[in-house]
Scaffold this active site. Sequence first.
Site, PDB file in Angstrom:
ATOM      1  N   ASP A 126      -2.228  16.533  -2.103  1.00 43.65           N
ATOM      2  CA  ASP A 126      -1.742  17.897  -2.285  1.00 43.65           C
ATOM      3  C   ASP A 126      -0.730  18.245  -1.194  1.00 43.65           C
ATOM      4  O   ASP A 126      -0.538  17.484  -0.230  1.00 43.65           O
ATOM      5  CB  ASP A 126      -2.901  18.908  -2.391  1.00 43.65           C
TER       6      ASP A 126
ATOM      7  N   CYS B 249       0.841  -1.211   0.000  1.00 41.66           N
ATOM      8  CA  CYS B 249       0.000   0.000   0.000  1.00 41.66           C
ATOM      9  C   CYS B 249       0.869   1.251   0.000  1.00 41.66           C
ATOM     10  O   CYS B 249       0.498   2.279  -0.564  1.00 41.66           O
ATOM     11  CB  CYS B 249      -0.900   0.012   1.227  1.00 41.66           C
TER      12      CYS B 249
ATOM     13  N   HIS C 294       1.366  13.803  -6.781  1.00 45.06           N
ATOM     14  CA  HIS C 294       0.664  15.064  -6.569  1.00 45.06           C
ATOM     15  C   HIS C 294      -0.732  15.083  -7.198  1.00 45.06           C
ATOM     16  O   HIS C 294      -1.527  15.982  -6.953  1.00 45.06           O
ATOM     17  CB  HIS C 294       1.511  16.218  -7.148  1.00 45.06           C
TER      18      HIS C 294
END
Length: 428
Positions: A405, A345, A401
């Site tokens: 953020d 993950c 990104h």
Amino acid sequence: MSTTFEIKVPDIGNVHDVDVVAVEVQTGDVIEVDQTLITLETDKASMDVPASVAGTVQQVHLKVGDKVNEGSLIITVLVSKEEAATPAPAAEPAPAPAPVEEAKAIEVAPAPKPAAPAVVETSAPVVSKGKAHASPAVRLFARELGVDISQISQGNGRKGRILKDDVKAYVKKAMTEGITVTGGAALPKIAVPDFTAFGEIEVQPLSKINKLTGQHMTSVWLNLPMVTYHDEADITEMEAFRVALNSEKNNTVKYTGLLFIMKALAAAMQQFPRFNSSLSSDGQSLIFKKYLNIGIAVDTPNGLVVPVVRDVPSKSIKQLALEIGEKSEKARAGKLTAADMQGGCMSISSLGGIGGKSFTPIVNAPEVAILGVTKSSIQPVWNGKEFEPRLMLPLDLTYDHRVIDGAEGARFMEALKYYLGDVRRLLV
Ligand code: CAO
């Protein structure tokens, strides 16, 4: 009058024991030139192997799940003399089968299915020069891959007709050599000079792991807009606890900082679930995972591998220590299975045992973030009255990104530092 031909697996590059994932023909089928016989799949690509002669399938020698190499027999085909005299050329020059008495091997060029056809410009309007000579099926196939068929000047079919293999070869070329396409440019290749002009050299082939890692890293680098955020965690108390654990009477386990980092990372991921997500392949949604596995980059003589530790929140530090010991040993002995490296993950790349102040790790996509760790050191930290010597651990958080953020990245790092600052918080 008919003759028998054998169609074998062609030169498939420097790969061995490739999986057969589909067999498209069966005994008695009447096949056409270019018809897909089987599909092969490696870790990185799949490829169709087409027929280069038309005829009737006499025998199929492979089944799904078989592993094949160059030269493995695929099918035996009964070909009429007439068909055999006019075979269609394959995408790359292949010997035209001449009818002979005994069975003859025909090698056909495989056509790789591009894993990422986006390399070929798809957004630019398709301007047909009206010269392309191709069947509707081939035109549709080209459109599906985003190829402007008019850019393919000459096909390998009869009278220059463009075949599916020509489209595939065009995409292959675009991916490997960087064809300039409408409205944009693919990557130019780096020119490699003849180094012998400057002195003695020695050439060593890359290991399979080196090559796979290289391909994956290049694709991640090109596809993900990544940001790396650097900070330091105060691990003075954690270190005292770690040292105390290691020196406990009857202790048989080696506790390193990495284990605490794994627990702290898992806690921060639970607090910020976007870090435990992946983008869907169309980029339109986020897939949140209800499980939490962490990959650990392990340095081995053959290259970098990333075994995955499952269900980190439910495991004790001691269980993690035993598992990391076992997995890194297995990794260094080259005994990890594919399953050992799947399902991660988020990953940790720890260079702390070696040194460093910071670096910019590359996300192990489709994961969306990776944590880099370098060597802790005693630093003077202002406590409001004076500088205090504290053990500071440099951390580097790289994230995709598109998913995370900057503010969320910074908050995530603060959470990580909070847990590492006092590992008792992990119990709360
Ligand atoms: N700061 C200071 N010391 C550290 C440290 C850190 N951040 N991390 C580890 N150390 C120390 C350990 O405490 C240990 O010290 P002692 O030998 O005195 O007890 C020593 O360094 C060696 O640790 P380790 O590497 O055996 O154990 P680990 O749990 O920290 O790491 C593993 C395990 C498998 C991650 C590591 O062995 C490894 O392979 N690291 C390289 C990973 C890599 O190549 N990443 C790059 C990927 S990007 O190309």
